[in-house]
Design an enzyme around this catalytic site. Structure first.
Site, PDB file in Angstrom:
ATOM      1  N   ASP A  41       0.811  -1.221   0.000  1.00 41.56           N
ATOM      2  CA  ASP A  41       0.000   0.000   0.000  1.00 41.56           C
ATOM      3  C   ASP A  41       0.842   1.267   0.000  1.00 41.56           C
ATOM      4  O   ASP A  41       0.298   2.371   0.054  1.00 41.56           O
ATOM      5  CB  ASP A  41      -1.006  -0.004   1.161  1.00 41.56           C
ATOM      6  CG  ASP A  41      -0.338  -0.120   2.533  1.00 41.56           C
ATOM      7  OD1 ASP A  41       0.883   0.123   2.626  1.00 41.56           O
ATOM      8  OD2 ASP A  41      -1.043  -0.448   3.498  1.00 41.56           O
ATOM      9  N   ASP A 155       0.403 -10.924   6.103  1.00 42.55           N
ATOM     10  CA  ASP A 155       0.059 -10.182   4.887  1.00 42.55           C
ATOM     11  C   ASP A 155       1.400  -9.793   4.255  1.00 42.55           C
ATOM     12  O   ASP A 155       2.052  -8.827   4.682  1.00 42.55           O
ATOM     13  CB  ASP A 155      -0.774  -8.949   5.284  1.00 42.55           C
ATOM     14  CG  ASP A 155      -1.594  -8.398   4.129  1.00 42.55           C
ATOM     15  OD1 ASP A 155      -1.674  -9.049   3.075  1.00 42.55           O
ATOM     16  OD2 ASP A 155      -2.154  -7.290   4.297  1.00 42.55           O
TER      17      ASP A 155
END
Ligand SMILES: *[C@@H]1O[C@H](CO)[C@@H](O)[C@H](O)[C@H]1NC(C)=O
Length: 241
Positions: A41, A155
């Site tokens: 991100d 993640d």
């Protein structure tokens, strides 16, 4: 003749010997079975905020300025580029790379409790893949947390892996649409699409299609281990003695 055969066999064997770094399990450390997802991100990682990070060497994770290369100053807890007006982003070198044909090093957001789990910032965990990727491992340093993570959830930080719930990071750092490269959840679908990413991030994107063979979200067994110096060198935080 025989000698020549022997010498060339030895040469061949030594050329094919792969690096095999020592991995030291931490007794009493976290371990179990877990799941993986992937993300990139572009945001400053949560383990970069020193008020929440309690690591052995007391250092938060290094973040970078907009170019992904210049280190942000740690002293001022630079505001994440995922907030309006933020200036700190993920460093482009905090991405996975291959050590040998069955081991890679990299970085991950993680939760061992479900939800935000700041207690484990900068620990290292050896992930042993199950299923299609059985026999391959990835040793990751935990650099981030996530409100959207479940229990024993890793993640994995992989450029082009999808921006997930934070849509301001890659758009302000690299000018992508808010959804980033590819799908907001899941990212790019092919290795070729990795070529849309900035040069510094392309190898880290291709890692998913090469080492991880494009297998989506493989399950893992995990075990806490000592952090290799190569990972600590990139983040500046960790448990090196
Ligand atoms: C890669 O390195 C790990 C750690 O030292 C080792 O266990 C593994 O056997 C190596 N893989 C190969 C193919 O040499």
């Amino acid at each position: 003749m025989k000698l020549i055969v022997l010498v060339s066999a030895l040469l061949l064997a030594s050329c094919h010997a792969e690096p095999s770094p020592t991995i030291i399990p931490i007794e009493g450390g976290v371990q179990g079975d877990g799941v993986t997802t992937r993300y990139w991100d572009c945001c400053a990682t949560s383990c970069a905020w020193d008020q929440i990070v309690h690591t052995k060497n007391g250092q938060p994770v290094q973040t970078c300025t907009k170019d992904g290369r210049t280190h942000s100053t740690k002293e001022n807890n630079a505001q994440s580029g995922c907030a309006v007006g933020g200036v700190a982003y993920s460093c482009s070198n905090q991405v996975a790379w291959v050590i040998n044909s069955t081991l890679a090093y990299g970085f991950s957001a993680a939760s061992f409790t479900g939800g935000i789990d700041n207690g484990q910032c900068c620990i290292c965990v050896l992930l042993s893949f199950k299923g299609q990727l059985a026999g391959k491992q990835m040793l990751v340093q935990v650099t981030n947390t996530g409100s959207d993570l479940g229990k024993n959830h890793f993640d994995l930080a992989m450029p082009g892996g999808g921006v997930g719930i934070f849509t301001l990071g890659c758009s302000s750092q690299w000018g992508t649409p808010p959804s980033g490269w590819g799908e907001e959840i899941g990212g790019v679908q092919t290795e070729e699409e990795c070529n849309q990413l900035p040069g510094d991030l392309q190898e880290g994107c291709k890692f998913r299609f090469r080492y991880l063979e494009g297998v989506p979200n493989p399950n893992v067994a995990f075990q806490q281990v000592r952090c290799p110096s190569e990972l600590v060198a990139l983040t500046g935080c960790g448990d090196l003695d």
